[in-house]
Design a protein around this motif. Structure first.
Motif, PDB file in Angstrom:
ATOM      1  N   HIS A 268      95.692  95.839 -53.259  1.00  0.00           N
ATOM      2  CA  HIS A 268      96.917  97.127 -53.226  1.00  0.00           C
ATOM      3  C   HIS A 268      95.969  98.507 -52.696  1.00  0.00           C
ATOM      4  O   HIS A 268      95.467  98.367 -53.424  1.00  0.00           O
ATOM      5  CB  HIS A 268      97.973  96.987 -53.857  1.00  0.00           C
TER       6      HIS A 268
ATOM      7  N   THR B 173      97.478 100.281 -54.216  1.00  0.00           N
ATOM      8  CA  THR B 173      98.401 101.638 -55.751  1.00  0.00           C
ATOM      9  C   THR B 173      96.797 101.914 -56.066  1.00  0.00           C
ATOM     10  O   THR B 173      97.232 102.980 -56.750  1.00  0.00           O
ATOM     11  CB  THR B 173      99.039 101.056 -56.342  1.00  0.00           C
TER      12      THR B 173
ATOM     13  N   ARG C 257      93.654  89.791 -50.319  1.00  0.00           N
ATOM     14  CA  ARG C 257      94.484  89.081 -50.773  1.00  0.00           C
ATOM     15  C   ARG C 257      94.420  87.227 -50.411  1.00  0.00           C
ATOM     16  O   ARG C 257      93.860  87.481 -49.424  1.00  0.00           O
ATOM     17  CB  ARG C 257      95.883  88.805 -51.326  1.00  0.00           C
TER      18      ARG C 257
ATOM     19  N   GLN D 234      99.719  98.037 -46.018  1.00  0.00           N
ATOM     20  CA  GLN D 234     101.032  98.379 -47.391  1.00  0.00           C
ATOM     21  C   GLN D 234     101.294  99.492 -46.587  1.00  0.00           C
ATOM     22  O   GLN D 234     100.269 100.350 -46.483  1.00  0.00           O
ATOM     23  CB  GLN D 234     100.194  98.570 -48.332  1.00  0.00           C
TER      24      GLN D 234
ATOM     25  N   GLU E 226     103.362 102.304 -48.727  1.00  0.00           N
ATOM     26  CA  GLU E 226     103.117 102.986 -50.376  1.00  0.00           C
ATOM     27  C   GLU E 226     103.874 104.196 -50.590  1.00  0.00           C
ATOM     28  O   GLU E 226     102.884 104.903 -49.581  1.00  0.00           O
ATOM     29  CB  GLU E 226     102.518 102.857 -51.491  1.00  0.00           C
TER      30      GLU E 226
ATOM     31  N   ASN F 102     105.490  94.278 -62.807  1.00  0.00           N
ATOM     32  CA  ASN F 102     104.912  94.575 -62.270  1.00  0.00           C
ATOM     33  C   ASN F 102     103.667  95.345 -64.009  1.00  0.00           C
ATOM     34  O   ASN F 102     104.518  96.039 -64.210  1.00  0.00           O
ATOM     35  CB  ASN F 102     105.253  95.821 -61.670  1.00  0.00           C
TER      36      ASN F 102
ATOM     37  N   TYR G 182     102.133  97.893 -64.121  1.00  0.00           N
ATOM     38  CA  TYR G 182     101.933  98.637 -63.889  1.00  0.00           C
ATOM     39  C   TYR G 182     103.180 100.108 -64.154  1.00  0.00           C
ATOM     40  O   TYR G 182     103.386 101.275 -64.301  1.00  0.00           O
ATOM     41  CB  TYR G 182     100.757  99.780 -63.296  1.00  0.00           C
ATOM     42  N   THR G 183     104.418  99.408 -63.352  1.00  0.00           N
ATOM     43  CA  THR G 183     105.664  99.642 -63.716  1.00  0.00           C
ATOM     44  C   THR G 183     106.973  99.617 -64.625  1.00  0.00           C
ATOM     45  O   THR G 183     106.900  97.740 -65.219  1.00  0.00           O
ATOM     46  CB  THR G 183     106.211 100.170 -62.412  1.00  0.00           C
TER      47      THR G 183
ATOM     48  N   ASN H 176     108.309  96.249 -53.238  1.00  0.00           N
ATOM     49  CA  ASN H 176     108.877  96.065 -54.636  1.00  0.00           C
ATOM     50  C   ASN H 176     108.386  97.454 -55.079  1.00  0.00           C
ATOM     51  O   ASN H 176     108.256  98.438 -54.748  1.00  0.00           O
ATOM     52  CB  ASN H 176     107.220  95.883 -55.081  1.00  0.00           C
ATOM     53  N   SER H 177     108.731  98.284 -56.266  1.00  0.00           N
ATOM     54  CA  SER H 177     109.309  99.882 -56.934  1.00  0.00           C
ATOM     55  C   SER H 177     108.948  99.495 -58.191  1.00  0.00           C
ATOM     56  O   SER H 177     109.292  98.879 -59.062  1.00  0.00           O
ATOM     57  CB  SER H 177     110.211 100.239 -56.091  1.00  0.00           C
TER      58      SER H 177
ATOM     59  N   TRP I 203     107.119 102.756 -54.893  1.00  0.00           N
ATOM     60  CA  TRP I 203     107.655 101.583 -54.096  1.00  0.00           C
ATOM     61  C   TRP I 203     106.233 101.240 -53.186  1.00  0.00           C
ATOM     62  O   TRP I 203     105.694 102.025 -52.338  1.00  0.00           O
ATOM     63  CB  TRP I 203     109.203 101.740 -53.693  1.00  0.00           C
TER      64      TRP I 203
END
Ligand code: PHE
Length: 529
Positions: free
Chosen positions: A332, A334, A377, A391, A393, A429, A431-432, A453-454, A476
């Protein structure tokens, strides 16, 4: 025939013409040439002032498809008569079957009866169709033949009307040119030069040469240019939306990332299933990353093991540097956000040191970052999934951010795409916390579909980075492929990405403008005007 030969032939015929006139269509038919090509030759001669051409419109009779068929096979009635034996008769259904086209058989039978070419003989008990006339003249075929040969002037007006009514002939308007000699006429054609050359300038021959006039009406050559793939077109629209919202683009030019930035920095436990071989592509060469910022790594390790100074209890599990060093294809973007947020945290810490540790003397500058790039992935491939995708983001770091800010920002973001019906659903998630999936109403599918997703990043992720205590970070993400497939109407990802992609599709796909944004674009256009 080459264009020059055609021109040569044309001027010869024109010079021999007794009337001093040559019609382009007559010339084309007499020499079995395409009229359009003859028109081209006339235009060239005109441009050299060799001829004058007057456009005229003439009406001409032409055979229809059915008319042509009759010239080839005989009239419907003739075919019926011909299908009967000289003596004796056959049953009507059998006769009808002999002619492949049912309509032809039906029409032909009626007409042959009214022409008295055939009759029905009931003398043997069962009705049989017999020839009544021993010889017949296929008049219809004969006249159609005349039309085909261009001798329709031999037909009476009444006959023409009748054939038109039967849809065997049609009248068409034809544009042609009556061509006469002009002042420069000659049977030898000096080919005019199309361009002046260095040679001509050197030897002075340009002075006596004839040059071709510029044709300002000629269509230009379509310019050769590159083409953006639909994904890149949609990407560009998303970038513009982020820019409008004041976001800065993150550098995403590294597909290979260490597990540390991809997972550990994001508080993903080292035993998390996503880190398993099944979801992540691990690199064998080079298998490990070179460096990890050591102090930061220590804080991350603490956080994973016992929560460190974050107030969390951590995972109460062993944490191995060797696991964190493993190189992966980033799963990702992120990971990139983590690197950027770490940088922001470190800058803040530097400032704090310069201010002698006095927090009141410095101010945290909020940041808004975005990225749109490829992630990988190890998924099961199907119509909508590939092992790589893009992605989109966005992350925002500011003081006292709440879930309300996140929801408001996401609503604002999707409103710019024309998506107004949004729903949020709690999710998980690593991390969130809290985390939310976003859904939008899909009127085509008649259901709510997941669009992203967020969440608010966990203290376990952002505190070790050095960001101040009161700063929260929200983020997000969504895929670029899904909105592109919807926008361009693809239901198979392989039509969009991969070796089976039709390049013509890439050339022909229009640029992407979301409905909602068209209006604001046209407003810009208007204000410019
Ligand atoms: N990284 C998440 C994903 O892979 C998206 C996300 C980004 C979620 C930021 C929350 C915050 O789907």
């Amino acid at each position: 025939m080459a264009a020059e030969d055609l021109i040569q032939l044309f001027v010869q015929k024109l010079s021999l013409s007794e009337t001093g006139l040559l019609n382009s269509i007559e010339f084309a038919t007499n020499n079995s040439l395409e009229h359009q090509k003859v028109v081209g030759a006339v235009k060239s001669l005109q441009s050299m002032n060799m001829v004058v051409a007057e456009q005229i419109e003439t009406k001409r009779l032409e055979l229809t498809g059915e008319g042509k068929q009759i010239v080839e096979n005989g009239s419907h009635e003739y075919r019926i008569w011909e299908a009967l034996p000289e003596t004796g008769g056959i049953e009507q259904p059998v006769l009808m079957k002999k002619i492949s086209d049912e309509n032809v058989a039906k029409l032909g039978f009626t007409k042959a009866m009214s022409n008295k070419w055939i009759a029905i003989d009931k003398s043997s008990g069962k009705p049989l169709v017999i020839r009544k006339a021993t010889t017949v003249v296929d008049e219809v075929r004969h006249v159609l033949q005349l039309v085909q040969d261009g001798s329709s002037n031999k037909l009476t007006d009444q006959k023409k009307q009748e054939l038109k009514k039967r849809k065997l002939i049609a009248e068409i308007n034809e544009k042609s040119y009556d061509v006469r000699k002009a002042e420069n006429f000659s049977t030898t054609i000096a080919k005019p030069e199309t361009d002046i050359s260095a040679e001509m300038i050197r030897d002075g021959s340009w002075k006596s040469k004839q040059f071709k006039d510029y044709n300002f009406n000629a269509k230009g050559i379509p310019p050769e240019c590159g083409h953006l793939h639909p994904l890149l077109k949609v990407r560009e629209q998303f970038r513009q939306i982020f820019f409008e919202l004041g976001f800065e683009e993150m550098p995403t030019n590294n597909y290979v990332e260490s597990s540390f930035w991809c997972f550990d920095a994001l508080f993903v436990p080292q035993k998390h299933p996503a880190r398993d071989m099944q979801d992540t592509f691990f690199l064998s060469e080079p298998a490990e990353c070179l460096t990890i910022p050591s102090e930061y790594m220590e804080r991350i390790k603490e956080t994973h093991v016992n929560g460190g100074s974050t107030g969390s209890t951590g995972y109460s599990m062993e944490w191995k540097e060797s696991e964190a060093k493993k190189n992966v294809l980033r799963t990702h973007t992120t990971a990139v956000s983590a690197r950027m947020l770490y940088k922001v945290g470190q800058e803040y810490q530097q400032q704090l040191i310069s201010a002698g540790g006095d927090k009141s003397k410095i101010e945290f500058k909020p940041v808004k970052f975005f990225s749109i790039d490829k992630v990988f992935r190890n998924e099961t491939l199907d119509a909508t999934h590939l092992a790589e995708f893009n992605q989109i983001e966005g992350v925002v770091a500011d003081q006292n951010l709440s879930l309300g800010h996140l929801m408001g920002l996401i609503k604002e973001f999707f409103a710019k795409l024309g998506i107004h019906d949004l729903r949020f659903k709690p999710t998980y998630n690593p991390y969130t916390e809290p985390s939310m999936e976003m859904y939008s109403w899909h009127s085509g599918l008649n259901k709510w579909v997941e669009i992203g997703n967020s969440g608010l990043f966990r203290p376990e992720m952002i505190r070790p980075m050095g960001l101040p205590e009161d700063v929260n970070v929200l983020g997000w993400g969504l895929s670029l492929e899904r909105p592109t497939m919807i926008k361009y109407g693809y239901d198979n990802i392989r039509d969009l990405v991969g070796h089976k992609v039709d390049l013509q599709m890439v050339y022909d796909s229009p640029c992407c403008i979301w409905e909602e944004r068209k209006q604001s674009y046209s407003k810009v256009q208007q204000s410019k005007a």
